[in-house]
Design an enzyme around this catalytic site. Sequence first.
Site, PDB file in Angstrom:
ATOM      1  N   HIS A  93       0.859  -1.191   0.000  1.00 26.06           N
ATOM      2  CA  HIS A  93       0.000   0.000   0.000  1.00 26.06           C
ATOM      3  C   HIS A  93       0.895   1.240   0.000  1.00 26.06           C
ATOM      4  CE1 HIS A  93      -2.860   3.049   1.248  1.00 26.06           C
ATOM      5  NE2 HIS A  93      -3.827   2.211   0.906  1.00 26.06           N
ATOM      6  N   GLU A 165      -4.176   2.288  -7.292  1.00 24.31           N
ATOM      7  CA  GLU A 165      -4.498   3.375  -6.377  1.00 24.31           C
ATOM      8  C   GLU A 165      -3.543   4.542  -6.622  1.00 24.31           C
ATOM      9  OE1 GLU A 165      -6.779   1.881  -2.638  1.00 24.31           O
ATOM     10  OE2 GLU A 165      -4.657   1.937  -2.207  1.00 24.31           O
TER      11      GLU A 165
HETATM   12  P1  PGA Z   1      -9.732   5.866   0.501  1.00 26.43           P
HETATM   13  O1  PGA Z   1      -8.503   4.875   0.730  1.00 26.43           O
HETATM   14  O2  PGA Z   1     -10.886   5.069   0.024  1.00 26.43           O
HETATM   15  O3  PGA Z   1      -9.954   6.461   1.856  1.00 26.43           O
HETATM   16  O4  PGA Z   1      -9.300   6.887  -0.503  1.00 26.43           O
HETATM   17  C1  PGA Z   1      -8.225   3.855  -0.173  1.00 26.43           C
HETATM   18  C2  PGA Z   1      -6.942   3.192   0.216  1.00 26.43           C
HETATM   19  O5  PGA Z   1      -6.004   3.865   0.670  1.00 26.43           O
HETATM   20  O6  PGA Z   1      -6.827   1.967   0.077  1.00 26.43           O
END
Ligand code: PGA
Length: 241
Positions: A93, A165
């Site tokens: 992540h 992401e």
């Molecule tokens: P968020 O986070 O939905 O709060 O933007 C997603 C993530 O960091 O996996």
Amino acid sequence: MSKLIITNWKMQLSLKEAVSLAKKFKAQSKKFQAKMIVCPDFLSLQPVSKILGRSAIELGAQNCASQNRGALTGEVSLLDLRTLGVKYVIIGHSERREKLGETSELINQKIKTALNNKLIPILCVGEKLVEKKAGKTRVVLINQLRLALKNIKINSAADLVIAYEPLWSISPGRPITSAEAELASIFINKEAAKILKKSVRVIYGGSVDVKNASGFLKQKHVEGLLVGAASLKENFSQICY
Ligand code: PGA
């Protein structure tokens, strides 16, 4: 295959709050169309696992150690995660890469260890805003995929999930459009397939909420969502129906 809704609770909830949220989700889960996976913090995994029991909701961890046993103070072994019923593990992540200095080599090792333990890694990739502005998104993604998936072998497409992401889209950022998510998913799927010789599921994460979720889920190549902040809200499970 049903779409994946992976909830990343990060370090946002107390043990009591995590237990209460798990109970709410379980109570609603019979009507879910999508497959929900909840990823509480390490401390909450055991009570949440007990609550979810044999429900359709599956359990994921937010991180794991890169080896099964050893002198690694503060780390948590995949062997123990597995005995708690954990099936998925988020690896790489951006918050761990950026704030905790997690390297691509470590991410690669964690993926190998997770696969050896028959857990499904959810590999996160994504570019920073400055990289996007410089037109480097694709180069960054290819590089992250090559390093994270180096020498990785999977038996089936279901063995690994990749979450796109973009760092700038994670809340309090702004989400990308569903059309952008579709294009990115196609691209990541193609690049990952060159390395893995298999086509894996690609999901999107970053400021997903109950309003925009259906737009993403309608996209053919967006096979699910990784949701942080919105997954802590009472009305969140609507997106699983
Ligand atoms: P968020 O986070 O939905 O709060 O933007 C997603 C993530 O960091 O996996």
